[in-house]
Design a protein around this motif. Structure first.
Motif, short mmCIF file in Angstrom:
data_model
loop_
_atom_site.label_atom_id
_atom_site.label_comp_id
_atom_site.label_asym_id
_atom_site.label_seq_id
_atom_site.Cartn_x
_atom_site.Cartn_y
_atom_site.Cartn_z
N THR A 32 0.85 -1.18 0.00
CA THR A 32 0.00 0.00 0.00
C THR A 32 0.89 1.24 0.00
OG1 THR A 32 -0.15 0.12 2.42
CG2 THR A 32 -1.84 -1.17 1.27
N SER A 33 0.30 2.35 -0.40
CA SER A 33 0.96 3.66 -0.30
C SER A 33 0.16 4.49 0.70
CB SER A 33 0.98 4.36 -1.66
OG SER A 33 1.22 5.74 -1.51
N SER A 34 0.80 4.91 1.77
CA SER A 34 0.09 5.71 2.78
C SER A 34 -0.40 7.02 2.18
CB SER A 34 1.00 5.98 3.98
OG SER A 34 2.12 6.78 3.59
N GLY A 35 0.45 7.63 1.35
CA GLY A 35 0.07 8.89 0.73
C GLY A 35 -1.11 8.74 -0.20
N ALA A 36 -1.13 7.64 -0.96
CA ALA A 36 -2.23 7.42 -1.90
C ALA A 36 -3.54 7.14 -1.17
CB ALA A 36 -1.89 6.26 -2.83
N ILE A 37 -3.49 6.29 -0.16
CA ILE A 37 -4.72 6.00 0.59
C ILE A 37 -5.24 7.26 1.26
CG2 ILE A 37 -5.67 4.78 2.58
CD1 ILE A 37 -3.86 2.41 1.91
N ALA A 38 -4.35 7.99 1.91
CA ALA A 38 -4.77 9.21 2.60
C ALA A 38 -5.38 10.20 1.61
CB ALA A 38 -3.58 9.84 3.32
N ASN A 39 -4.69 10.45 0.51
CA ASN A 39 -5.16 11.43 -0.47
C ASN A 39 -6.50 11.02 -1.08
OD1 ASN A 39 -5.05 12.54 -3.55
ND2 ASN A 39 -4.06 13.96 -2.14
N SER A 40 -6.67 9.72 -1.33
CA SER A 40 -7.90 9.25 -1.93
C SER A 40 -9.10 9.44 -1.01
CB SER A 40 -7.78 7.76 -2.30
OG SER A 40 -7.77 6.94 -1.13
N LEU A 41 -8.84 9.57 0.30
CA LEU A 41 -9.91 9.79 1.28
C LEU A 41 -9.96 11.23 1.78
CD1 LEU A 41 -9.61 6.47 3.32
CD2 LEU A 41 -11.28 7.04 1.56
N GLY A 42 -9.18 12.11 1.16
CA GLY A 42 -9.23 13.52 1.50
C GLY A 42 -8.33 13.95 2.64
N VAL B 211 14.47 0.16 -2.94
CA VAL B 211 14.48 1.56 -3.37
C VAL B 211 13.19 1.85 -4.11
CG1 VAL B 211 17.01 1.70 -3.54
CG2 VAL B 211 15.66 1.08 -5.57
N VAL B 212 12.92 3.13 -4.34
CA VAL B 212 11.74 3.55 -5.10
C VAL B 212 12.15 3.82 -6.54
CG1 VAL B 212 9.96 5.31 -5.38
CG2 VAL B 212 10.61 4.55 -3.08
N GLY B 213 11.38 3.27 -7.48
CA GLY B 213 11.65 3.53 -8.89
C GLY B 213 11.25 4.95 -9.26
N THR B 214 12.18 5.73 -9.76
CA THR B 214 11.92 7.11 -10.17
C THR B 214 12.57 7.36 -11.54
OG1 THR B 214 13.95 8.08 -9.24
CG2 THR B 214 12.06 7.81 -7.74
N PRO B 215 12.22 8.44 -12.21
CA PRO B 215 12.84 8.73 -13.51
C PRO B 215 14.36 8.87 -13.43
CG PRO B 215 10.90 10.08 -13.19
CD PRO B 215 11.16 9.41 -11.88
N LYS B 216 14.87 9.22 -12.25
CA LYS B 216 16.32 9.40 -12.11
C LYS B 216 17.05 8.07 -11.95
CE LYS B 216 16.11 14.02 -10.04
NZ LYS B 216 16.48 14.84 -8.86
N LEU B 217 16.30 7.02 -11.66
CA LEU B 217 16.93 5.72 -11.50
C LEU B 217 16.87 4.94 -12.81
CD1 LEU B 217 15.79 4.53 -7.96
CD2 LEU B 217 18.09 5.13 -8.68
N PRO B 218 17.82 4.04 -13.05
CA PRO B 218 17.85 3.29 -14.30
C PRO B 218 16.80 2.17 -14.31
CG PRO B 218 19.61 2.58 -12.85
CD PRO B 218 18.97 3.76 -12.18
N ALA B 219 16.81 1.42 -15.38
CA ALA B 219 15.87 0.31 -15.54
C ALA B 219 16.15 -0.79 -14.51
CB ALA B 219 15.98 -0.25 -16.96
N VAL B 220 15.24 -1.74 -14.45
CA VAL B 220 15.31 -2.79 -13.43
C VAL B 220 16.62 -3.57 -13.50
CG1 VAL B 220 14.24 -4.93 -12.63
CG2 VAL B 220 12.81 -2.99 -13.31
N VAL C 163 3.92 6.40 -4.17
CA VAL C 163 2.69 7.11 -4.53
C VAL C 163 2.62 7.42 -6.02
CG1 VAL C 163 3.55 9.47 -4.25
CG2 VAL C 163 1.15 8.95 -3.66
N PHE C 164 3.68 7.10 -6.77
CA PHE C 164 3.75 7.50 -8.17
C PHE C 164 2.73 6.79 -9.06
CE2 PHE C 164 8.14 8.27 -6.55
CZ PHE C 164 8.03 9.64 -6.53
#
Length: 247
Positions: free
Chosen positions: A41-51, A196-205, A220-221
């Motif tokens: 789960t993503s805490s940020g996503a759950i929280a944001n989805s519920l306001g 780690v978290v996959g971000t645009p700054k990180l390379p492929a898998v 949360v991406f």
């Protein structure tokens, strides 16, 4: 093999596994249906989805309800973004842990943003409770030295990794790091599987696999990407005065 054992094994295979972060039943089911081996789960996503704002602004009871619904509708291992535990009271913390286990959760991320002293009290408390009650839960120790821009973040991360392993952590989640040379230093020095978290700054898998990473999260991406697409659709319907963008 039960879900805890499956989840533990995922962290100890040669290649890293990608874990997608859900915020409701529909997102979790889509993750499972598309072949992912586990859900986080993503805490940020759950929280944001519920306001709510992120950062433990959502009551634990509401978070737990979402987790229970996700778990009741999926079959693969589920890990929960537990933030800082939603309390500083150790007895209450263990109560939260018990409710997560009873819901079928096999792992948690718990973060050290409050500092090492407070974090170690919580980590030791959770581990002692699990041992005392003969229960299993994968503890992914999230360390935020890079994210918080602390002095000497690499050295601090390595010091914390040793302390957290001794306290019973099963994995190390390093946030805010995007330099592959630093990631290699961490994985070479740390015996815990590194997340780690996959971000645009990180390379492929594959490149992250070569760095020794064992788990790659979407945080949360995934939620942000979903609602960015939704925003585009609703804008297009309004601007085009047509329902074609819905199909």
């Amino acid at each position: 093999m039960n879900n805890y054992e499956k989840f533990f094994q995922l962290h100890h295979q040669p290649a890293p596994f990608i874990i997608a972060n859900a915020w409701n039943v529909k997102s979790a089911k889509l993750i499972e249906e598309n072949g992912y081996k586990a859900i986080a789960t993503s805490s940020g996503a759950i929280a944001n989805s519920l306001g709510y704002e992120d950062g433990e602004k959502i009551p634990f009871s509401e978070l737990l309800y979402v987790i229970q619904r996700i778990r009741s509708c999926t079959n693969i291992p589920l890990s929960v973004d537990f933030e800082r535990g939603y309390t500083n009271d150790l007895e209450t913390l263990n109560g939260h842990i018990q409710k997560l286990i009873e819901a079928g959760v096999v792992g948690i991320n718990i973060e050290d943003a409050q500092g090492e002293e407070t974090y170690l009290k919580k980590l030791n408390g959770i581990k002692s409770y699990l041992v005392k009650t003969n229960q299993q839960l994968f503890i992914n120790a999230r360390t935020d030295g890079f994210l918080q821009k602390l002095d000497s973040p690499l050295e601090r991360t390595l010091e914390r990794a040793k302390l957290y392993k001794e306290a019973g952590a099963d994995g190390l989640f390093v946030t805010g790091v995007s330099d592959t040379s630093i990631i290699k230093e961490i994985t070479a020095a740390v015996s815990l599987p590194v997340n780690v978290v996959g971000t645009p700054k990180l390379p492929a898998v594959k490149a992250l696999a070569d760095c020794g990473v064992k788990r790659i999260s979407m945080a949360v991406f995934l939620y942000n990407a979903t609602y960015k697409q939704l925003e585009k659709v609703v804008k297009d319907v309004k601007e085009e005065q047509s329902f074609t963008p819905l199909f």
